[in-house]
Design a protein around this motif. Sequence first.
Motif: not given
Length: 338
Positions: A70-72, A220-224, A231-236
């Motif tokens: 993953y890059k982003k 990788m799901s965040a990358e999707y 790009d506003q992803v919060i991981l939980c």
Amino acid sequence: MIIVLKPECSKEQVLMFTDMLTSQYNVKVNKWEGVHSTVLGLIGDTTQIDIDYIDAQDFVESVKRVQEPYKKANRKFHPENTVIELSNGVKIGDGSLQIMAGPCSVESEEQVTEIAKRVKLSGASILRGGAFKPRTSPYAFQGLKAEGLDLLKAARKATGLPIVTEIMRVSHIDMFENVDIIQVGARNMQNFELLKELGKVNKPILLKRGLSATIEEWLMSAEYIMAGGNDQVILCERGIRTYETFTRNTLDLSAIPIVKSLSHLPVVVDPSHATGKSWLVEPMAIAAVAAGADGLIIEVHNDPAHALCDGAQSLTPDQFDSLAKKVFKLKDYMKDNI
Ligand code: PEP
Ligand code: MN
């Protein structure tokens, strides 16, 4: 990426293969010719290369990634923390501690508004509540659906708290237009069509870790979502399936510092779904904050014994108040001393 070629791979095949790699993927290929086999080292951005395609070539012995796919979402390419700011100024990932709290499911206007008022008084900055519920049994309460979204909005109006709620299908995205944070539940973490569509939305996405997802699969799901432009992803982190049956899931606390080192995205922890037991929520919330979580998401119900969903893991408003006092105190202590 390191590719080991089979001994019988001819010089022409090596040449054609390296030409293809350099021209198609814009990578530099270093070649080491050993006595029995040739090894290729690919330098550059290899995220676009399908490792299975490489592995499927007759003349390839083995292939291994040495860089994350993953890059982003990768901190290597974005060293500073991502901070997500909501319309009311609440920031997630800026070093503060944000608490999302509310019922598992929205049940009525009185229920959700009353809980929203109580959790706000205790310091929660975001209201959670499910309108569309992913239930294991088709006979269990499935949520109030569109009406539930309206009730959440009414509770937001009454309290000023932004709302986070779960989406389950692509065709509902328009209905979530007025929601502040869209939640992707554990069961949908690898619903790639949904993730791709959420990549086109200009709104924060709370991406829960799948029940059996590795950290890399989760990222990788965040990358999707990010690859689609959001790009506003919060991981939980919400616990994963292990052989332990005492708790509903096993809270993977180590995922917090791991993900924060691999990625620049904020991480929140859900000790409610992780444990399934209300008495375990407070100690695990404290542990999550100590481990560096940017936030918590906690189920609170005004009458847990009669909750339509997840009563056993829901805190009463008083229990939540006591938890909130402790975690804010801990966070302050950590800011000044650690
Ligand atoms: C929820 O937060 O209501 C929920 C269903 O959580 P999870 O997807 O983590 O099981
Ligand atoms: Mn729940």
